[in-house]
Every structure is written in C-alpha cells, then in structure tokens.
Design an enzyme around this catalytic site. Sequence first.
Site, PDB file in Angstrom:
ATOM      1  N   TYR A  10      28.997  29.362   0.438  1.00  0.00           N
ATOM      2  CA  TYR A  10      27.934  29.620   1.410  1.00  0.00           C
ATOM      3  C   TYR A  10      28.428  30.652   2.415  1.00  0.00           C
ATOM      4  O   TYR A  10      29.301  30.371   3.225  1.00  0.00           O
ATOM      5  CB  TYR A  10      27.540  28.299   2.086  1.00  0.00           C
ATOM      6  CG  TYR A  10      26.489  28.369   3.163  1.00  0.00           C
ATOM      7  CD1 TYR A  10      25.789  29.533   3.466  1.00  0.00           C
ATOM      8  CD2 TYR A  10      26.187  27.222   3.893  1.00  0.00           C
ATOM      9  CE1 TYR A  10      24.838  29.566   4.453  1.00  0.00           C
ATOM     10  CE2 TYR A  10      25.228  27.243   4.889  1.00  0.00           C
ATOM     11  CZ  TYR A  10      24.547  28.419   5.168  1.00  0.00           C
ATOM     12  OH  TYR A  10      23.598  28.444   6.161  1.00  0.00           O
ATOM     13  N   LYS A  65      25.509  31.175  -2.046  1.00  0.00           N
ATOM     14  CA  LYS A  65      24.311  31.355  -1.223  1.00  0.00           C
ATOM     15  C   LYS A  65      24.667  32.384  -0.159  1.00  0.00           C
ATOM     16  O   LYS A  65      25.664  32.236   0.543  1.00  0.00           O
ATOM     17  CB  LYS A  65      23.901  30.041  -0.562  1.00  0.00           C
ATOM     18  CG  LYS A  65      22.865  30.217   0.539  1.00  0.00           C
ATOM     19  CD  LYS A  65      22.808  29.016   1.476  1.00  0.00           C
ATOM     20  CE  LYS A  65      21.963  29.366   2.700  1.00  0.00           C
ATOM     21  NZ  LYS A  65      21.901  28.254   3.678  1.00  0.00           N
TER      22      LYS A  65
END
Length: 305
Positions: free
Chosen positions: A139, A167
């Site tokens: 992330y 992400k």
Amino acid sequence: MDFQKKYGKILLPLITPYDENEEIDYGKYAELIEYVITNDLCDSLIVTGTTGEASLLTFDERVKLFETAVKASAGRKPVIAGTGCASTKETIALTNKAYDLGIELALIVCPFYNKPTQEGLYLHYKTIGENTKANIMLYNIPIFVGVNLEAETVGRLAAIPNIVGVKDEAGVNPTQVTDFFLATEKVDPNFVVYNGDDIMLLPTIVQGAMGIVSGGAHIFGHEIRAIFEAFEKGENEKAKELFVPMYRFCKTTGQNGRILPNSLLRPAIEAVTGIKLGPARLPLAPATEAELDVTLGVLRELGKL
C-alpha cells in the site's frame, strides 16, 4: 490465486464508528457491514485501512474490528485486513493475528513517520512476507507516510511469492500505475495493481488498474461498478458522465486543506446510510457547519439525500 476473481474490483475500506467518547461502536460497525453487503456496494471489505483511521486505533482495537468484520460478513464478502504499523515487528504480529482469524489477505501500508529508504522498505516487506502465511498487498500512500514506494522496489518485492499486488495513491503520481505494471510484468505476470484514490478512478483505469480501493464506495458503489462496466464496453462518454458526480463529492471532502477526508466523509456516509458513525477521532478536527453545507449540498444535488 486469481486475485480479481476472489476479491473483485471494488475494495471498500470501512469507516470505524465511534460513540460520543471516541470509543469504537462495534455494533454500528456490524450494522455498516450489513448495509454495504445488502446494498452490494463493494466486492470486498477492508478493515482498519486509512479510511478506517488505522493510525488512530490501538493494536487490540484493530484485532477486535477484524473479529467483528469476519463475524458480520459471514463469508458473504471477502475480508481484507489493514495491518500496516510503524514497525516491522508490530506489522508482523498484527498480520498474523488477522490470518489466525481466517483473513488471508493483508493490505500493508508503508511504515509511517520513520521515512525509510527504498532498501528499508524492501527489507520491511520482505521480512513480513517471510514471517506470515498471509498474502500481502503493498500500500503506497506517500502523502501520508512521507516516502514513495518506487516502481523498482515493487518489482523486487513482486518476486516474493506471497506479495501479490500493490494499491497506489495515484493522485500524487498519476502515471505510477503504469510504472508498477512495467516493473512487475516479467517478475510476476499475475501481480495486481489497484488504484487507491477515488478521484483518480478514470485516469488509472485507462492505465490498466484492475480495481479501486474506495472510501467513496460507501455512497457511490453502484456508480463505480457502472463506470468499470462502461469503460470495458468502450462507452467512454458514459464512464465520464458517471465519474463526474463522484469526483465532485470527493473534492468537497478536502476542504480547508484537509488531507484525510474522514471528517467530512463520515457525516456524509452517516447522512446517506442513516447509521450513526460519530465524528473522527482527534487529532482530526470535526467538520464545520460551513464545510458540511458544501458536502451535503453536493449530495443533495446528486439525489443521494
């Protein structure tokens, strides 16, 4: 693992409800989960992500939220655990707690506050990967943690078997999604790249982003699904028309220099769902009446209220 088949395109990071004393209301959390599942607003649920104010929660609170989500979802939607912490050691401990509860995928934000080098980030994730059975989605959100997870580092990490995707908070670097694809395509052709910024949905779909992590899906889940479908059919004008209302709303949640949208996102979700979520935890300042007028005004214009 066919990631998209298992977790879908819309990963919803759940808001964490509080009572008037800033204590977590686990009953309301279960109610919110029921709402988003019943209304089919997402494909998977993320517990204690940025939208869930992970950095403001204790270790034990996060574990209890994992437990609550697994029980409330009851297998109807996959649960993903946000397990990133400032230290590698604590991240491993929290990831393993989530895995023990039956959560197979951890979304792990870059360690915050200490601003490691790229080698430090590589060793952080490599060590986590070697010390958990969970699958890991990296992330990257430099606007919060202070460092960018560079494409070259993601390419190195893609070689680790249980690191399966990334992400990206794409608003900071709009073309980095493409960089991530280029860095990982030969290392792991199945490595997934998701957008993590609602207002970057269209620009990242064009680059091949396979899905979105969307706090706005609490309200705009159906529209997001329709945007994906329109784009896949080549109906670009329709995709744009569907995107603009969500874009307008999301822009209102950053009023007065707010970076984390929660202070305005929370009352907006509360107004639409009817579920009492309470204000954000300090140090996030509560929304002002003037700010609420703007955000809720846009929702009224869009027919959401």
